[in-house]
Scaffold this motif. Sequence first.
Motif, mmCIF file in Angstrom:
data_model
loop_
_atom_site.group_PDB
_atom_site.id
_atom_site.type_symbol
_atom_site.label_atom_id
_atom_site.label_comp_id
_atom_site.label_asym_id
_atom_site.label_seq_id
_atom_site.Cartn_x
_atom_site.Cartn_y
_atom_site.Cartn_z
ATOM 1 N N THR A 66 0.791 -1.224 0.000
ATOM 2 C CA THR A 66 0.000 0.000 0.000
ATOM 3 C C THR A 66 0.826 1.279 0.000
ATOM 4 O OG1 THR A 66 -0.135 -0.050 2.425
ATOM 5 C CG2 THR A 66 -1.897 -1.145 1.192
ATOM 6 N N TRP A 92 -2.368 -13.893 -0.084
ATOM 7 C CA TRP A 92 -3.463 -13.155 -0.718
ATOM 8 C C TRP A 92 -3.075 -12.792 -2.145
ATOM 9 C CZ3 TRP A 92 -4.214 -8.646 -3.349
ATOM 10 C CH2 TRP A 92 -5.548 -8.338 -3.639
ATOM 11 N N THR A 141 -3.595 -6.743 7.450
ATOM 12 C CA THR A 141 -3.305 -8.173 7.624
ATOM 13 C C THR A 141 -2.739 -8.838 6.372
ATOM 14 O OG1 THR A 141 -5.605 -8.712 7.052
ATOM 15 C CG2 THR A 141 -5.084 -8.446 9.387
ATOM 16 N N THR A 142 -3.102 -8.363 5.193
ATOM 17 C CA THR A 142 -2.621 -9.006 3.969
ATOM 18 C C THR A 142 -1.644 -8.135 3.179
ATOM 19 O OG1 THR A 142 -4.583 -8.217 2.787
ATOM 20 C CG2 THR A 142 -4.678 -10.431 3.694
ATOM 21 N N GLY A 162 -10.933 -10.051 0.035
ATOM 22 C CA GLY A 162 -10.267 -10.293 1.311
ATOM 23 C C GLY A 162 -9.050 -9.446 1.588
ATOM 24 N N PHE A 163 -8.725 -8.491 0.698
ATOM 25 C CA PHE A 163 -7.532 -7.691 0.978
ATOM 26 C C PHE A 163 -7.789 -6.739 2.137
ATOM 27 C CE2 PHE A 163 -4.989 -3.792 0.400
ATOM 28 C CZ PHE A 163 -3.741 -4.356 0.617
ATOM 29 N N ASN A 164 -6.860 -6.764 3.082
ATOM 30 C CA ASN A 164 -6.902 -5.875 4.235
ATOM 31 C C ASN A 164 -5.486 -5.372 4.464
ATOM 32 O OD1 ASN A 164 -6.767 -4.764 6.839
ATOM 33 N ND2 ASN A 164 -8.408 -6.065 7.600
ATOM 34 N N HIS A 203 -11.417 -6.466 -7.331
ATOM 35 C CA HIS A 203 -11.557 -6.734 -5.899
ATOM 36 C C HIS A 203 -12.532 -7.872 -5.631
ATOM 37 C CE1 HIS A 203 -10.185 -2.321 -5.050
ATOM 38 N NE2 HIS A 203 -9.164 -3.141 -5.258
#
Length: 241
Positions: A171, A238, A203-204, A198-200, A193
Amino acid sequence: MASLENLAVIVTGGAGGLGKAIATAFLAAGSQVAVCDVSAPRIAEVTTEWEASHSGKFIAATADITDEAASQAFVDSVVAKFGKLDMLINNAGIMDSFDPIGTTDKTVWDRVMNVNVTGLFLMTKAAVNGTMAGAAYTASKHAVLGLTKNTAGFYGDKGIYSIVLLVGAMTNTNIVDAFALSAPNQANMGVSHQLNPGFNPATTGVPLEDVAKYCIFYADRNVAHASNGSTITVNKNWPVA
């Protein structure tokens, strides 16, 4: 782990984001590092920052890796200063606009392929020759895999190894700079998406520093030899396997 003291390393797109994280990790390990970037302000910023802590151990230059003469000149300057070139990290890359093939503008295709494939080709060509002397997005990445396999096959017996890191979502890189030239297709970003849910970021998202550690790891020539021609996934699972 082999010593990284005075290892001569090039990092393209190295004045910001992931490239800077990789370059900083090598500088901290005692290596000699050369970064190139198309952004003159970013080059000026890292020059000021590193001059205070790594004077004489780095090169920071504005260079367009899609220009063969510029790529060759940059590699030549590295070999001239450091006396050798041990490792090239082809980090520079740009994004497309999330358009599918039916609506992808040729100017976007040309720009992405030019940086992500042609730029990698030109820098690798210049780097291989320097070493021998002693001294649209998805398609572009598949082309990189082919070039990596080919380079690994032809130059492995000469002690030149080629490895791809298949890095997941990050990011805080500079790759989104491409959106200033071509605004992203928001609808198709949404489709992407949905296809890869599930992209966070918490966490990912893959930390830049962790990717840099992989580059440090593969600076060990024995490790690089063992993985020559390989693709290494660094994505926190991911999208989920």
